[in-house]
Motif scaffolding. Structure first.
Motif, PDB file in Angstrom:
ATOM      1  N   LEU A 129       0.826  -1.203   0.000  1.00 34.40           N
ATOM      2  CA  LEU A 129       0.000   0.000   0.000  1.00 34.40           C
ATOM      3  C   LEU A 129       0.865   1.260   0.000  1.00 34.40           C
ATOM      4  O   LEU A 129       0.500   2.270  -0.614  1.00 34.40           O
ATOM      5  CB  LEU A 129      -0.930  -0.010   1.222  1.00 34.40           C
ATOM      6  N   GLN A 130       1.993   1.192   0.670  1.00 32.70           N
ATOM      7  CA  GLN A 130       2.918   2.325   0.651  1.00 32.70           C
ATOM      8  C   GLN A 130       3.448   2.560  -0.761  1.00 32.70           C
ATOM      9  O   GLN A 130       3.596   3.704  -1.200  1.00 32.70           O
ATOM     10  CB  GLN A 130       4.082   2.071   1.603  1.00 32.70           C
ATOM     11  N   ASN A 131       3.701   1.460  -1.480  1.00 31.44           N
ATOM     12  CA  ASN A 131       4.158   1.597  -2.867  1.00 31.44           C
ATOM     13  C   ASN A 131       3.071   2.203  -3.742  1.00 31.44           C
ATOM     14  O   ASN A 131       3.367   2.987  -4.657  1.00 31.44           O
ATOM     15  CB  ASN A 131       4.575   0.229  -3.415  1.00 31.44           C
ATOM     16  N   PHE A 132       1.807   1.823  -3.486  1.00 27.31           N
ATOM     17  CA  PHE A 132       0.702   2.406  -4.250  1.00 27.31           C
ATOM     18  C   PHE A 132       0.611   3.913  -3.992  1.00 27.31           C
ATOM     19  O   PHE A 132       0.483   4.711  -4.929  1.00 27.31           O
ATOM     20  CB  PHE A 132      -0.610   1.725  -3.871  1.00 27.31           C
ATOM     21  N   ALA A 133       0.675   4.285  -2.709  1.00 27.54           N
ATOM     22  CA  ALA A 133       0.639   5.712  -2.367  1.00 27.54           C
ATOM     23  C   ALA A 133       1.843   6.433  -2.960  1.00 27.54           C
ATOM     24  O   ALA A 133       1.741   7.580  -3.417  1.00 27.54           O
ATOM     25  CB  ALA A 133       0.607   5.888  -0.850  1.00 27.54           C
ATOM     26  N   GLY A 134       2.999   5.763  -2.971  1.00 24.00           N
ATOM     27  CA  GLY A 134       4.186   6.366  -3.571  1.00 24.00           C
ATOM     28  C   GLY A 134       4.012   6.608  -5.059  1.00 24.00           C
ATOM     29  O   GLY A 134       4.451   7.629  -5.584  1.00 24.00           O
ATOM     30  N   GLY A 135       3.334   5.667  -5.740  1.00 19.71           N
ATOM     31  CA  GLY A 135       3.071   5.861  -7.165  1.00 19.71           C
ATOM     32  C   GLY A 135       2.181   7.056  -7.421  1.00 19.71           C
ATOM     33  O   GLY A 135       2.398   7.814  -8.379  1.00 19.71           O
ATOM     34  N   VAL A 136       1.171   7.225  -6.571  1.00 19.17           N
ATOM     35  CA  VAL A 136       0.281   8.385  -6.709  1.00 19.17           C
ATOM     36  C   VAL A 136       1.066   9.681  -6.496  1.00 19.17           C
ATOM     37  O   VAL A 136       0.896  10.659  -7.243  1.00 19.17           O
ATOM     38  CB  VAL A 136      -0.895   8.287  -5.715  1.00 19.17           C
ATOM     39  N   LEU A 137       1.944   9.704  -5.490  1.00 16.61           N
ATOM     40  CA  LEU A 137       2.741  10.903  -5.218  1.00 16.61           C
ATOM     41  C   LEU A 137       3.683  11.209  -6.385  1.00 16.61           C
ATOM     42  O   LEU A 137       3.874  12.384  -6.747  1.00 16.61           O
ATOM     43  CB  LEU A 137       3.549  10.714  -3.931  1.00 16.61           C
ATOM     44  N   ILE A 138       4.262  10.172  -6.971  1.00 16.79           N
ATOM     45  CA  ILE A 138       5.173  10.393  -8.103  1.00 16.79           C
ATOM     46  C   ILE A 138       4.423  11.033  -9.266  1.00 16.79           C
ATOM     47  O   ILE A 138       4.927  11.940  -9.932  1.00 16.79           O
ATOM     48  CB  ILE A 138       5.815   9.057  -8.519  1.00 16.79           C
ATOM     49  N   LEU A 139       3.194  10.565  -9.509  1.00 19.83           N
ATOM     50  CA  LEU A 139       2.415  11.128 -10.613  1.00 19.83           C
ATOM     51  C   LEU A 139       1.959  12.550 -10.324  1.00 19.83           C
ATOM     52  O   LEU A 139       1.842  13.372 -11.232  1.00 19.83           O
ATOM     53  CB  LEU A 139       1.204  10.243 -10.902  1.00 19.83           C
ATOM     54  N   LEU A 140       1.701  12.838  -9.054  1.00 21.97           N
ATOM     55  CA  LEU A 140       1.248  14.186  -8.699  1.00 21.97           C
ATOM     56  C   LEU A 140       2.406  15.181  -8.659  1.00 21.97           C
ATOM     57  O   LEU A 140       2.311  16.288  -9.192  1.00 21.97           O
ATOM     58  CB  LEU A 140       0.526  14.158  -7.343  1.00 21.97           C
ATOM     59  N   LEU A 141       3.496  14.796  -8.009  1.00 21.65           N
ATOM     60  CA  LEU A 141       4.618  15.711  -7.822  1.00 21.65           C
ATOM     61  C   LEU A 141       5.576  15.719  -9.013  1.00 21.65           C
ATOM     62  O   LEU A 141       6.331  16.682  -9.188  1.00 21.65           O
ATOM     63  CB  LEU A 141       5.383  15.352  -6.541  1.00 21.65           C
ATOM     64  N   LYS A 142       5.586  14.627  -9.798  1.00 12.34           N
ATOM     65  CA  LYS A 142       6.413  14.511 -11.009  1.00 12.34           C
ATOM     66  C   LYS A 142       7.894  14.784 -10.755  1.00 12.34           C
ATOM     67  O   LYS A 142       8.495  15.662 -11.404  1.00 12.34           O
ATOM     68  CB  LYS A 142       5.888  15.447 -12.097  1.00 12.34           C
ATOM     69  N   PRO A 143       8.548  14.067  -9.824  1.00 13.76           N
ATOM     70  CA  PRO A 143      10.004  14.224  -9.691  1.00 13.76           C
ATOM     71  C   PRO A 143      10.738  13.667 -10.910  1.00 13.76           C
ATOM     72  O   PRO A 143      11.877  14.031 -11.166  1.00 13.76           O
ATOM     73  CB  PRO A 143      10.331  13.426  -8.428  1.00 13.76           C
ATOM     74  N   PHE A 144      10.091  12.778 -11.636  1.00 12.18           N
ATOM     75  CA  PHE A 144      10.624  12.267 -12.900  1.00 12.18           C
ATOM     76  C   PHE A 144       9.463  11.753 -13.732  1.00 12.18           C
ATOM     77  O   PHE A 144       8.344  11.608 -13.236  1.00 12.18           O
ATOM     78  CB  PHE A 144      11.655  11.150 -12.661  1.00 12.18           C
TER      79      PHE A 144
END
Length: 307
Positions: A129-144
């Motif tokens: 679940l942490q990985n899922f939340a991390g994926g959402v954050l990556i898409l929102l914040l767009k660090p890459f």
């Protein structure tokens, strides 16, 4: 006074009553009941199998349809891969619930069981679940994004896809590395693709007694002939662009020069390796310059007495 209404015993079905009913059946009636139940189950099973394969076909068509829409609308590939992974999981979950309902199982009971089990599974799979939340954050914040060259979690490579739980990168030697999104969203990421230009740096040592100005002139002349090296500041480039050569340090066996030049990010490694070889070939070919090596000078005092 309290009154209790007692239901007639024949209105409450019990296992004993069912057993009694079966005992009272004749052999022909029992066989008819079994055949009827088997035929009903076979029909339900056949329909469930048909629905499952038809559902898989429909899901595949819907998946391709959504992919085409995302491509036509030029959606960010990072967001596209994440959305499609999520859509696939949701559609297959709906298909499985539908098949279970056709087989005669209570879907409401199944969903309640799934919801209650979800809490326990969520605790057991907290990392997922942490990985899922991390994926959402990556898409929102767009660090890459897909296509960027990044360095994270001890690996470096080009991002090929961002999925629900993991991000896949391809290294320079063509290895696919799967990195959990949880660590990427909370860890340090070095994204080499965000800037249009990068600074290349070399360390060159010359021997003591040799001219720093001569070495500087040779190095700058070599860099000025390379069209990939910036000679002046571009509009969207760094504040200082022209190549420079500094005396960095006076080491034990060498005078160390630091050479810095700015290039487009795509040319970084080609410029670095090309000039590494060029600096070596040109400097070693000159009689007034040389690369030093560690050495030790031993001075013997002839007047010293042996013990």
């Amino acid at each position: 006074m309290l009154q209790f209404d007692i239901l007639p015993t024949d209105s409450v079905p019990t296992i004993d009553a069912e057993k009694t009913a079966l005992k009272n059946m004749s052999f022909d009636q029992l066989m008819d009941t079994l055949i009827h139940d088997l035929v009903h189950f076979a029909i339900s099973l056949a329909v469930a199998i048909l629905v499952f394969y038809v559902g898989k076909f429909i899901i595949k068509k819907l998946y391709n349809f959504v992919v085409n829409i995302l491509n036509k609308r030029q959606i960010d590939p990072s967001l596209g891969t994440f959305i499609m992974s999520l859509v696939r999981i949701v559609l297959y979950f709906i298909l499985i619930v539908t098949v279970i309902g056709i087989l005669g199982l209570e879907t409401s009971s199944f969903l309640a069981l799934f919801a209650s089990a979800g809490v326990a599974i969520g605790m057991a799979l907290s990392g997922t679940l942490q990985n899922f939340a991390g994926g959402v954050l990556i898409l929102l914040l767009k660090p890459f994004k897909v296509g960027d060259y990044i360095e994270a979690q001890g690996f470096a490579g080009t991002v090929t896809s961002i999925e629900i739980f993991n991000t896949i990168i391809c290294t320079s030697d063509n290895k696919s590395i799967i990195i959990p999104n949880g660590g990427l969203s909370t860890g340090t990421i070095n994204n080499y693709s965000t800037q249009a230009y990068r600074r290349v740096e070399w360390k060159i040592g010359i021997s003591y007694g040799e001219s720093v100005e001569t070495a500087r002139g040779i190095i700058l002349d070599l860099l000025s002939k390379d069209t990939r090296v910036l000679q002046e500041k571009p509009a969207d480039g760094p504040s200082v662009a022209a190549p420079v050569v500094y005396l960095a340090s006076l080491d034990d066996s060498a005078v160390t020069l630091t050479v810095r030049a700015w290039v487009a990010s795509a040319n970084y490694w080609s410029v670095f390796f090309d000039h590494n070889e060029e600096f070596y070939n040109v400097i070693t070919a000159r009689p007034d310059l040389s690369f030093p090596f560690p050495q030790l000078d031993v001075h013997i005092n002839p007047e010293a007495k042996a013990e």
